[in-house]
Design a protein around this motif. Structure first.
Motif, PDB file in Angstrom:
ATOM      1  N   ASN A   1       0.668  -1.267   0.041  1.00  0.00           N
ATOM      2  CA  ASN A   1       0.056  -0.099   0.423  1.00  0.00           C
ATOM      3  C   ASN A   1       0.653   1.126   0.237  1.00  0.00           C
ATOM      4  OD1 ASN A   1      -2.337  -1.432   0.073  1.00  0.00           O
ATOM      5  ND2 ASN A   1      -2.912  -1.535   2.399  1.00  0.00           N
ATOM      6  N   PHE A   2       1.895   1.157   0.936  1.00  0.00           N
ATOM      7  CA  PHE A   2       2.892   2.406   0.685  1.00  0.00           C
ATOM      8  C   PHE A   2       3.043   3.017  -0.366  1.00  0.00           C
ATOM      9  CE2 PHE A   2       3.156   1.579   5.873  1.00  0.00           C
ATOM     10  CZ  PHE A   2       2.139   2.049   6.086  1.00  0.00           C
ATOM     11  N   SER A   3       3.627   1.870  -1.048  1.00  0.00           N
ATOM     12  CA  SER A   3       4.681   1.790  -2.339  1.00  0.00           C
ATOM     13  C   SER A   3       3.951   1.346  -3.816  1.00  0.00           C
ATOM     14  CB  SER A   3       5.975   0.624  -1.756  1.00  0.00           C
ATOM     15  OG  SER A   3       5.451  -0.397  -2.425  1.00  0.00           O
ATOM     16  N   ARG A   4       3.002   1.671  -3.447  1.00  0.00           N
ATOM     17  CA  ARG A   4       1.994   1.319  -4.425  1.00  0.00           C
ATOM     18  C   ARG A   4       2.329   2.878  -5.307  1.00  0.00           C
ATOM     19  NH1 ARG A   4      -2.652   0.839  -2.900  1.00  0.00           N
ATOM     20  NH2 ARG A   4      -2.959  -1.367  -2.781  1.00  0.00           N
ATOM     21  N   TYR A   5       1.901   3.717  -5.448  1.00  0.00           N
ATOM     22  CA  TYR A   5       1.815   5.136  -6.497  1.00  0.00           C
ATOM     23  C   TYR A   5       3.626   5.030  -6.694  1.00  0.00           C
ATOM     24  CZ  TYR A   5      -2.235   5.732  -4.415  1.00  0.00           C
ATOM     25  OH  TYR A   5      -4.257   4.786  -4.179  1.00  0.00           O
ATOM     26  N   GLY A   6       4.791   5.091  -5.691  1.00  0.00           N
ATOM     27  CA  GLY A   6       5.317   5.137  -6.197  1.00  0.00           C
ATOM     28  C   GLY A   6       6.110   4.297  -7.127  1.00  0.00           C
ATOM     29  N   LEU A   7       5.797   2.841  -6.914  1.00  0.00           N
ATOM     30  CA  LEU A   7       6.188   2.112  -7.980  1.00  0.00           C
ATOM     31  C   LEU A   7       5.746   2.336  -9.179  1.00  0.00           C
ATOM     32  CD1 LEU A   7       6.349  -1.283  -5.783  1.00  0.00           C
ATOM     33  CD2 LEU A   7       8.361  -0.237  -6.775  1.00  0.00           C
ATOM     34  N   ARG A   8       4.226   2.073  -9.391  1.00  0.00           N
ATOM     35  CA  ARG A   8       3.527   3.313 -10.504  1.00  0.00           C
ATOM     36  C   ARG A   8       3.772   4.097 -11.628  1.00  0.00           C
ATOM     37  NH1 ARG A   8      -2.606   1.243  -8.768  1.00  0.00           N
ATOM     38  NH2 ARG A   8      -2.642  -1.015  -8.756  1.00  0.00           N
ATOM     39  N   TYR A   9       4.282   5.103 -10.685  1.00  0.00           N
ATOM     40  CA  TYR A   9       5.695   5.835 -11.448  1.00  0.00           C
ATOM     41  C   TYR A   9       6.026   5.870 -11.797  1.00  0.00           C
ATOM     42  CZ  TYR A   9       7.915  10.526 -11.836  1.00  0.00           C
ATOM     43  OH  TYR A   9       8.862  11.169 -11.625  1.00  0.00           O
ATOM     44  N   ILE A  10       7.494   5.554 -11.245  1.00  0.00           N
ATOM     45  CA  ILE A  10       8.592   4.714 -11.442  1.00  0.00           C
ATOM     46  C   ILE A  10       8.608   4.052 -12.980  1.00  0.00           C
ATOM     47  CG2 ILE A  10       9.499   3.044 -10.605  1.00  0.00           C
ATOM     48  CD1 ILE A  10      11.332   6.506 -11.330  1.00  0.00           C
ATOM     49  N   ILE A  11       7.443   3.056 -12.374  1.00  0.00           N
ATOM     50  CA  ILE A  11       8.001   2.420 -13.800  1.00  0.00           C
ATOM     51  C   ILE A  11       7.131   2.592 -15.498  1.00  0.00           C
ATOM     52  CG2 ILE A  11       6.533  -0.057 -14.854  1.00  0.00           C
ATOM     53  CD1 ILE A  11       7.005  -0.917 -11.977  1.00  0.00           C
ATOM     54  N   ASP A  12       6.051   3.557 -15.251  1.00  0.00           N
ATOM     55  CA  ASP A  12       5.470   4.327 -16.120  1.00  0.00           C
ATOM     56  C   ASP A  12       6.518   5.257 -16.575  1.00  0.00           C
ATOM     57  OD1 ASP A  12       3.722   2.572 -16.160  1.00  0.00           O
ATOM     58  OD2 ASP A  12       2.196   3.711 -14.787  1.00  0.00           O
ATOM     59  N   GLU A  13       7.076   6.197 -15.969  1.00  0.00           N
ATOM     60  CA  GLU A  13       7.996   6.883 -16.679  1.00  0.00           C
ATOM     61  C   GLU A  13       8.766   7.117 -16.751  1.00  0.00           C
ATOM     62  OE1 GLU A  13       8.259  11.294 -16.514  1.00  0.00           O
ATOM     63  OE2 GLU A  13       7.006  10.003 -16.672  1.00  0.00           O
ATOM     64  N   TRP A  14       9.747   6.020 -16.031  1.00  0.00           N
ATOM     65  CA  TRP A  14      11.141   5.306 -16.370  1.00  0.00           C
ATOM     66  C   TRP A  14      11.337   4.462 -17.232  1.00  0.00           C
ATOM     67  CZ3 TRP A  14      16.168   2.846 -14.929  1.00  0.00           C
ATOM     68  CH2 TRP A  14      17.023   3.087 -15.157  1.00  0.00           C
ATOM     69  N   LYS A  15      10.561   3.689 -17.488  1.00  0.00           N
ATOM     70  CA  LYS A  15      10.388   2.785 -18.066  1.00  0.00           C
ATOM     71  C   LYS A  15      11.942   1.258 -18.023  1.00  0.00           C
ATOM     72  CE  LYS A  15       7.536   4.810 -21.972  1.00  0.00           C
ATOM     73  NZ  LYS A  15       7.003   6.161 -20.881  1.00  0.00           N
ATOM     74  N   PRO A  16      11.920   1.206 -17.114  1.00  0.00           N
ATOM     75  CA  PRO A  16      12.703  -0.209 -16.549  1.00  0.00           C
ATOM     76  C   PRO A  16      13.194  -0.708 -18.096  1.00  0.00           C
ATOM     77  CG  PRO A  16      11.693   0.047 -14.977  1.00  0.00           C
ATOM     78  CD  PRO A  16      11.234   0.989 -15.725  1.00  0.00           C
ATOM     79  N   THR A  17      14.072  -2.158 -18.389  1.00  0.00           N
ATOM     80  CA  THR A  17      14.517  -2.944 -19.382  1.00  0.00           C
ATOM     81  C   THR A  17      14.294  -3.785 -18.228  1.00  0.00           C
ATOM     82  OG1 THR A  17      16.982  -2.227 -19.787  1.00  0.00           O
ATOM     83  CG2 THR A  17      14.995  -1.592 -21.028  1.00  0.00           C
ATOM     84  N   ARG A  18      14.721  -3.982 -17.010  1.00  0.00           N
ATOM     85  CA  ARG A  18      15.288  -4.160 -15.795  1.00  0.00           C
ATOM     86  C   ARG A  18      15.325  -4.113 -14.447  1.00  0.00           C
ATOM     87  NH1 ARG A  18      18.140  -9.176 -17.249  1.00  0.00           N
ATOM     88  NH2 ARG A  18      19.390  -8.635 -19.867  1.00  0.00           N
ATOM     89  N   ILE A  19      14.626  -4.827 -13.589  1.00  0.00           N
ATOM     90  CA  ILE A  19      14.622  -4.784 -12.264  1.00  0.00           C
ATOM     91  C   ILE A  19      15.161  -5.499 -11.324  1.00  0.00           C
ATOM     92  CG2 ILE A  19      12.334  -3.701 -10.383  1.00  0.00           C
ATOM     93  CD1 ILE A  19      10.963  -3.648 -12.508  1.00  0.00           C
ATOM     94  N   VAL A  20      15.771  -4.902  -9.723  1.00  0.00           N
ATOM     95  CA  VAL A  20      16.956  -5.342  -9.435  1.00  0.00           C
ATOM     96  C   VAL A  20      15.964  -4.595  -7.695  1.00  0.00           C
ATOM     97  CG1 VAL A  20      19.321  -5.849  -7.842  1.00  0.00           C
ATOM     98  CG2 VAL A  20      18.373  -5.388 -10.185  1.00  0.00           C
ATOM     99  N   CYS A  21      15.373  -5.712  -6.844  1.00  0.00           N
ATOM    100  CA  CYS A  21      15.107  -5.524  -5.943  1.00  0.00           C
ATOM    101  C   CYS A  21      15.500  -5.770  -4.543  1.00  0.00           C
ATOM    102  CB  CYS A  21      13.705  -5.994  -5.689  1.00  0.00           C
ATOM    103  SG  CYS A  21      12.551  -5.985  -3.746  1.00  0.00           S
ATOM    104  N   LEU A  22      16.058  -4.931  -3.909  1.00  0.00           N
ATOM    105  CA  LEU A  22      17.168  -4.872  -2.588  1.00  0.00           C
ATOM    106  C   LEU A  22      16.316  -4.221  -1.422  1.00  0.00           C
ATOM    107  CD1 LEU A  22      18.653  -2.787  -5.262  1.00  0.00           C
ATOM    108  CD2 LEU A  22      20.189  -4.494  -3.446  1.00  0.00           C
ATOM    109  N   HIS A  23      15.512  -5.046  -1.184  1.00  0.00           N
ATOM    110  CA  HIS A  23      14.430  -5.399   0.257  1.00  0.00           C
ATOM    111  C   HIS A  23      12.878  -6.523   0.446  1.00  0.00           C
ATOM    112  CE1 HIS A  23      12.399  -4.262   4.123  1.00  0.00           C
ATOM    113  NE2 HIS A  23      13.338  -3.210   3.861  1.00  0.00           N
TER     114      HIS A  23
END
Length: 387
Positions: free
Chosen positions: A94-116
């Motif tokens: 819930n806390f990260s929903r908007y931040g994740l959608r924003y950065i994925i749509d805006e920055w359009k990563p080709t790879r994602i690395v999760c460190l948590h």
């Protein structure tokens, strides 16, 4: 936020619960950018879009882990149950929903690395209905990771020791989905500082290169009781200098500076740092290091080849690190002030004891996991990307 179309764009996602997640993100990001020419971005999806989430995760973690460690240990232990794992990861979703959608749509990563470990299910949710992207989870707890690292996702995982590899297999992670390397530290630590470099650095800090130096190193968030540790070290009859790194803990830095001023008046040289980028130089110059048991500091001390006197650890998550240090004989855990000072004095005055510790450090054959992990991230091609 701009990005080119012909380069890989690797997004590193972390949370503000301790400095280790961000330091690992930055180290891998630099390495991948330099070696593979990729665009990289380290991003905290909670702090950027959820003030409540930031207060809960960042401020709450720092306060509980450093100020109320017994309560933190209880919460950490209970967080290994399936109900609380789902609750913790659900809250982070819930806390990260908007931040994740924003950065994925805006920055359009080709790879994602999760460190948590709290973020993995949230990433799966955020990718629903979006372009498929390879995701790799880098487990930053080196020896006995929380069960939550393997919970709520089916992503490929990278861990930092054979011990962690075996534990994650027992938690149900498949061998095909798991790789083991070593602890990540900064590139500077790959090369030992020369005696000339040490002398030059110490002179710039106002330290005497011909005198022993004891370093108190607590990592980016500092170390509980650093000012008391400093005061105890300054009571020693041995003539050594002290440097203390307080990280972002400004209150502790001020208290440490008052102790330092009193010690200076009695003839002992003491240098106090807040957050600093001179950890390589300080560790390379030190003859003994009093530390907190965080994985990054542990790896840096090993790479520097210095005896490690652990004075404090965060209960639960860092206890396996303490056990590993003592089992390998590369340092000791001394939480009581007098015993801590006596351990430092023994390292500085007992040549045979110091030689034994240094030989144990050499026997570990520590290597920086940065390069292998970076290569594994860029080489990873999932057979099927979960959505």
């Amino acid at each position: 936020m701009s990005c080119s179309d012909n380069r890989e764009r690797v997004l590193f996602l972390y949370l503000p619960t301790g400095g280790g997640h961000l330091s690992n993100a930055k180290a891998i990001s630099r390495c991948i950018s330099e070696r593979y020419g990729a665009e990289t971005l380290a991003y905290d999806p909670v702090s950027s879009r959820s003030p409540v989430g930031k207060a809960f995760l960042a401020d709450g973690y720092r306060f509980l882990s450093l100020r109320l460690p017994l309560l933190w240990n209880m919460l950490f232990t209970f967080n290994g149950t399936r109900f609380l794992m789902a609750l913790s990861q659900g809250s982070t979703r819930n806390f990260s929903r908007y931040g994740l959608r924003y950065i994925i749509d805006e920055w359009k990563p080709t790879r994602i690395v999760c460190l948590h470990h709290l973020l993995s299910p949230a990433i799966e949710d955020a990718l629903v209905g979006r372009e498929k992207v390879p995701v790799v989870v880098v487990c930053t707890d080196p020896f006995l990771p929380p069960k939550m690292w393997a919970n709520g996702h089916s992503y490929h995982m990278i861990c930092m020791s054979d011990e962690a590899y075996g534990f994650l297999l027992r938690q149900g992670v498949s061998k095909q989905n798991l790789q083991a390397f070593s602890i990540i530290i900064g590139e500077k630590f790959d090369t030992r500082m020369s005696p000339e470099g040490r002398a030059s650095f110490m002179a710039t800090m106002g330290l005497n290169p011909d005198k022993s130096l004891v370093l108190i190193a607590g990592g980016g968030d500092g170390m509980r009781g650093a000012s008391k540790i400093l005061a105890e070290l300054c009571e020693s009859s041995l003539d050594y200098q002290v440097a203390v790194v307080c990280g972002r803990d400004e209150a502790t830095r001020r208290r440490a500076q008052k102790v330092a001023d009193l010690a200076e008046a009695r003839g002992r040289r003491v240098v106090v740092f807040g957050f600093t980028d001179k950890m390589y130089e300080l560790m390379s110059s030190a003859d003994a290091i009093v530390s907190k048991a965080g994985p990054a500091v542990l790896g840096e001390v090993l790479a520097s080849g210095k005896p490690n006197i652990i004075a404090f650890y965060i209960p639960g998550q860092e206890k396996p690190n303490v056990r590993w240090v003592e089992e390998k004989g590369v340092g000791v855990y001394r939480p009581k002030l007098k015993q801590m000072r006596e351990a430092v004095e023994r390292v500085l005055s007992d040549d045979e004891y110091r030689a034994t510790l240094e030989q144990n450090i050499a026997n570990v054959r520590f290597s920086n996991g940065l390069y292998g992990i970076s290569e594994a991230i860029m080489a990873y091609t999932p057979r099927e990307i979960p959505l």
